[in-house]
Design a protein around this motif. Structure first.
Motif, PDB file in Angstrom:
ATOM      1  N   PHE A   1       0.700  -1.211  -0.079  1.00  0.00           N
ATOM      2  CA  PHE A   1      -0.011   0.072   0.014  1.00  0.00           C
ATOM      3  C   PHE A   1       0.842   1.195  -0.042  1.00  0.00           C
ATOM      4  O   PHE A   1       2.080   1.290   0.593  1.00  0.00           O
ATOM      5  CB  PHE A   1      -0.971  -0.018   1.293  1.00  0.00           C
ATOM      6  CG  PHE A   1      -2.029  -0.866   0.969  1.00  0.00           C
ATOM      7  CD1 PHE A   1      -3.435  -0.380   1.157  1.00  0.00           C
ATOM      8  CD2 PHE A   1      -1.978  -2.051   0.846  1.00  0.00           C
ATOM      9  CE1 PHE A   1      -4.600  -0.912   1.256  1.00  0.00           C
ATOM     10  CE2 PHE A   1      -3.154  -2.818   0.676  1.00  0.00           C
ATOM     11  CZ  PHE A   1      -4.578  -2.286   0.735  1.00  0.00           C
ATOM     12  N   GLN A   2       0.178   2.403  -0.541  1.00  0.00           N
ATOM     13  CA  GLN A   2       1.003   3.640  -0.653  1.00  0.00           C
ATOM     14  C   GLN A   2       0.476   4.166   0.827  1.00  0.00           C
ATOM     15  O   GLN A   2      -0.450   3.722   1.520  1.00  0.00           O
ATOM     16  CB  GLN A   2       0.627   4.318  -1.483  1.00  0.00           C
ATOM     17  CG  GLN A   2       0.961   3.898  -3.031  1.00  0.00           C
ATOM     18  CD  GLN A   2       0.346   4.997  -4.144  1.00  0.00           C
ATOM     19  OE1 GLN A   2      -0.752   4.501  -4.410  1.00  0.00           O
ATOM     20  NE2 GLN A   2       0.948   5.821  -4.553  1.00  0.00           N
ATOM     21  N   ARG A   3       1.204   5.346   1.305  1.00  0.00           N
ATOM     22  CA  ARG A   3       0.586   5.738   2.646  1.00  0.00           C
ATOM     23  C   ARG A   3       0.713   7.486   2.706  1.00  0.00           C
ATOM     24  O   ARG A   3       1.557   8.015   1.845  1.00  0.00           O
ATOM     25  CB  ARG A   3       1.778   5.338   3.479  1.00  0.00           C
ATOM     26  CG  ARG A   3       1.738   5.704   4.960  1.00  0.00           C
ATOM     27  CD  ARG A   3       2.784   5.101   5.764  1.00  0.00           C
ATOM     28  NE  ARG A   3       2.864   3.743   6.225  1.00  0.00           N
ATOM     29  CZ  ARG A   3       2.153   2.955   7.018  1.00  0.00           C
ATOM     30  NH1 ARG A   3       1.493   3.973   7.798  1.00  0.00           N
ATOM     31  NH2 ARG A   3       2.092   1.882   7.212  1.00  0.00           N
TER      32      ARG A   3
ATOM     33  N   PRO B   1      -2.047   3.889   5.428  1.00  0.00           N
ATOM     34  CA  PRO B   1      -1.902   3.020   4.387  1.00  0.00           C
ATOM     35  C   PRO B   1      -3.151   3.039   3.427  1.00  0.00           C
ATOM     36  O   PRO B   1      -4.282   3.052   3.749  1.00  0.00           O
ATOM     37  CB  PRO B   1      -1.544   1.712   4.582  1.00  0.00           C
ATOM     38  CG  PRO B   1      -1.399   1.716   6.083  1.00  0.00           C
ATOM     39  CD  PRO B   1      -2.250   3.006   6.451  1.00  0.00           C
ATOM     40  N   TYR B   2      -3.069   3.503   2.006  1.00  0.00           N
ATOM     41  CA  TYR B   2      -4.094   3.313   1.142  1.00  0.00           C
ATOM     42  C   TYR B   2      -3.904   2.786  -0.226  1.00  0.00           C
ATOM     43  O   TYR B   2      -2.705   2.604  -0.622  1.00  0.00           O
ATOM     44  CB  TYR B   2      -4.699   4.754   0.797  1.00  0.00           C
ATOM     45  CG  TYR B   2      -3.700   5.763   0.093  1.00  0.00           C
ATOM     46  CD1 TYR B   2      -3.732   5.898  -1.349  1.00  0.00           C
ATOM     47  CD2 TYR B   2      -2.720   6.647   0.660  1.00  0.00           C
ATOM     48  CE1 TYR B   2      -2.807   6.525  -2.073  1.00  0.00           C
ATOM     49  CE2 TYR B   2      -1.891   7.119   0.006  1.00  0.00           C
ATOM     50  CZ  TYR B   2      -1.856   7.142  -1.367  1.00  0.00           C
ATOM     51  OH  TYR B   2      -0.992   8.060  -1.934  1.00  0.00           O
ATOM     52  N   GLN B   3      -4.998   2.587  -0.984  1.00  0.00           N
ATOM     53  CA  GLN B   3      -4.746   2.071  -2.394  1.00  0.00           C
ATOM     54  C   GLN B   3      -5.450   3.049  -3.186  1.00  0.00           C
ATOM     55  O   GLN B   3      -6.459   3.395  -2.948  1.00  0.00           O
ATOM     56  CB  GLN B   3      -5.489   0.576  -2.486  1.00  0.00           C
ATOM     57  CG  GLN B   3      -4.494  -0.568  -2.556  1.00  0.00           C
ATOM     58  CD  GLN B   3      -4.863  -1.940  -2.638  1.00  0.00           C
ATOM     59  OE1 GLN B   3      -6.217  -1.999  -2.435  1.00  0.00           O
ATOM     60  NE2 GLN B   3      -4.486  -2.945  -3.385  1.00  0.00           N
TER      61      GLN B   3
ATOM     62  N   LYS C   1      -8.645   7.095  -3.452  1.00  0.00           N
ATOM     63  CA  LYS C   1      -7.979   6.525  -2.392  1.00  0.00           C
ATOM     64  C   LYS C   1      -8.763   5.788  -1.539  1.00  0.00           C
ATOM     65  O   LYS C   1      -9.953   6.173  -0.869  1.00  0.00           O
ATOM     66  CB  LYS C   1      -7.177   7.549  -1.228  1.00  0.00           C
ATOM     67  CG  LYS C   1      -6.137   8.397  -1.914  1.00  0.00           C
ATOM     68  CD  LYS C   1      -5.437   9.322  -1.125  1.00  0.00           C
ATOM     69  CE  LYS C   1      -4.320   9.994  -1.459  1.00  0.00           C
ATOM     70  NZ  LYS C   1      -3.709  10.958  -0.585  1.00  0.00           N
TER      71      LYS C   1
ATOM     72  N   TYR D   1      -8.704   3.625   1.957  1.00  0.00           N
ATOM     73  CA  TYR D   1      -7.741   3.487   3.100  1.00  0.00           C
ATOM     74  C   TYR D   1      -7.949   2.277   3.812  1.00  0.00           C
ATOM     75  O   TYR D   1      -9.005   1.474   3.781  1.00  0.00           O
ATOM     76  CB  TYR D   1      -7.874   4.461   4.233  1.00  0.00           C
ATOM     77  CG  TYR D   1      -7.352   5.964   3.711  1.00  0.00           C
ATOM     78  CD1 TYR D   1      -6.087   6.109   3.942  1.00  0.00           C
ATOM     79  CD2 TYR D   1      -8.245   6.852   2.860  1.00  0.00           C
ATOM     80  CE1 TYR D   1      -5.343   7.586   3.573  1.00  0.00           C
ATOM     81  CE2 TYR D   1      -7.558   7.962   2.595  1.00  0.00           C
ATOM     82  CZ  TYR D   1      -6.216   8.283   2.903  1.00  0.00           C
ATOM     83  OH  TYR D   1      -5.697   9.395   2.340  1.00  0.00           O
ATOM     84  N   MET D   2      -6.806   1.620   4.130  1.00  0.00           N
ATOM     85  CA  MET D   2      -6.938   0.222   5.019  1.00  0.00           C
ATOM     86  C   MET D   2      -7.602   0.538   6.320  1.00  0.00           C
ATOM     87  O   MET D   2      -7.421   1.446   7.043  1.00  0.00           O
ATOM     88  CB  MET D   2      -5.404  -0.138   5.310  1.00  0.00           C
ATOM     89  CG  MET D   2      -5.412  -1.396   5.814  1.00  0.00           C
ATOM     90  SD  MET D   2      -3.541  -1.885   5.655  1.00  0.00           S
ATOM     91  CE  MET D   2      -3.361  -2.935   4.469  1.00  0.00           C
TER      92      MET D   2
END
Length: 441
Positions: free
Chosen positions: A176-178, A183-185, A191, A193-194
């Motif tokens: 995942f990006q952050r 963290p998110y996709q 976006k 988010y986790m």
């Protein structure tokens, strides 16, 4: 000691059919969660080694003998009848927001699923949970069997359910990006988010067997605490009431106590009662010690419990003798020659249903086949407005609408039907103490 709001947990030694019928008086619609791990019909006999110290000898001079824990041996019909009778009462005990989790394996899973559909309604089926475990023993003739099935049904659509979360997999997080929110996709420029609570638990649960559990009791079919904890947490809040009437080693009760839930337990096996009692005393002691050391009095734990012996346990072992005693207790005139009737009482014909289980509509068939219809025709002609027969059915708990089913079968005749349910109407029927004692040979 006396608990908050006067609640003390209860453990019953006896046949759970009698126990639950007894519980109906006070707990109908009051139980929030039922978890059961009944015999699987596995054609196995489970045995537990019991060490017995010789009285008056040194403690080291102990002999060992095997006490059968429970015989898991049934013919198909008997097993399903056994489960059907109990599931019917469990539904009555559940609250409208309550749930039942039935633990089984490949032997009887399809049959039990059909029973649950019939009793709870297919619309109240929620999940089939697969409990996947790692264990020794490999088959080369089939794929090794390494899972059990847990059927989750609610009583109504209005159920409570609390999702359970587990920590996210580190490997997944790395992909995942952050940003400052976490963290998110990126999906189509948006976006996602986790979830900070973790990953929601799905319907396949990988949990190690109880033999790797710190709470090992040596009971042959013990389930891991982590498994029961998940079930209790998803279906109840603190203070809710949990029932497990195939208690075994008392895992459900131990976990309920730790999680601040109230509980009722039952088992027919004395070995199970002893194992559970010892285990609960130890859990209660740990909880009380940790509360004292942490000084957290507001975290309510229901640690008190009482053990009851259901007094009918011996009484129902011999259905023939029990039937004779009931006729005597009713003070009815016995009818040894009649196929249809067991006795007569105050002008009413008495029929005693099977006393070692609840009466079902199927049990009426024999009575219906043997009724004196010619006599009924004659009585109907002679006294058109009067009942052709006054019938008293005596049973030990019964299916809903047993009376209606019999009236339906005798729709051509006017009959006066009375149902005496001994478990509910104990006040009307004093089973004499000396008579009960006579049965124990």
């Amino acid at each position: 000691g006396e608990e908050q709001n006067g609640w003390i947990n209860k453990i019953f030694w006896g046949d759970n059919l009698q126990v639950m019928s007894h519980l109906l008086k006070e707990y109908r619609g009051k139980i929030d969660l039922i978890y059961i791990d009944p015999p699987f019909d596995s054609k196995a006999d489970y045995k537990k080694k019991i060490e017995v110290c010789g009285i008056g000898k040194a403690a080291s001079d102990s002999t060992s003998f095997e006490e059968k824990q429970y015989g898991d041996i049934w013919t198909n019909d008997e097993y399903l009848q056994f489960m059907y009778e109990r599931l019917i009462i469990m539904r009555e005990l559940l609250s409208d927001t309550g749930s039942i989790f039935l633990h089984c394996d490949w032997h009887k899973a399809p049959h039990l699923r059909c029973l649950l559909d019939e009793i709870f309604g297919p619309e109240n089926f929620r999940n089939e949970i697969i409990w996947s475990y790692k264990s020794a023993g490999m088959s080369t003739s089939t794929f090794p069997r390494k899972h059990d099935n847990i059927f989750y049904y609610s009583k109504t659509a209005d159920r409570v359910f609390y999702p359970i979360y587990v920590p996210h997999d580190e490997k997944v997080i790395k992909r995942f990006q952050r940003d400052e929110k976490g963290p998110y996709q990126l999906v189509n420029g948006k976006k996602y988010y986790m979830n900070p609570q973790g990953k929601p638990v799905e319907d396949v649960w990988e949990i190690l067997l109880a033999n790797r559990d710190s709470q090992r009791t040596g009971y042959p079919t013990q389930k891991p605490e982590a498994l029961i904890e998940r079930i209790i947490k998803c279906a109840t809040r603190e203070g809710d009431l949990v029932l497990d009437c195939f208690m075994g080693s008392g895992t459900t009760q131990a976990v309920a106590m730790k999680l601040g839930r109230r509980f009722i337990g039952a088992d027919i096996n004395l070995g199970a009662i002893q194992t559970t009692t010892k285990r609960l005393l130890s859990v209660a002691k740990e909880l009380e010690e940790s509360q004292t050391s942490m000084g957290s009095a507001d975290d309510t734990k229901y640690t008190g419990f009482e053990v009851y012996n259901v007094n009918n346990y011996d009484f129902f072992r011999n259905p023939v003798e029990a039937r004779d005693l009931l006729i005597a207790a009713l003070e009815s005139q016995p009818f040894p020659q009649s196929d249809a009737w067991d006795g007569e009482l105050d002008g009413r014909m008495v029929k005693i249903m099977p006393v070692n289980r609840i009466a079902t509509k199927a049990d009426l068939k024999e009575l219906i086949a043997n009724l004196p219809y010619k006599t009924y025709e004659k009585r109907k002609e002679e006294n058109p407005g009067q009942p052709v027969e006054r019938i008293t059915i005596v049973c030990m708990g019964h299916e809903p609408d047993l009376k209606g089913a019999l009236e339906q079968e005798l729709v051509d005749y006017k009959v006066d039907i009375q149902i005496v349910d001994i478990l509910r109407d104990k006040a009307d029927l004093q089973l004499k103490r000396d008579a009960e004692a006579e049965i124990v040979r």
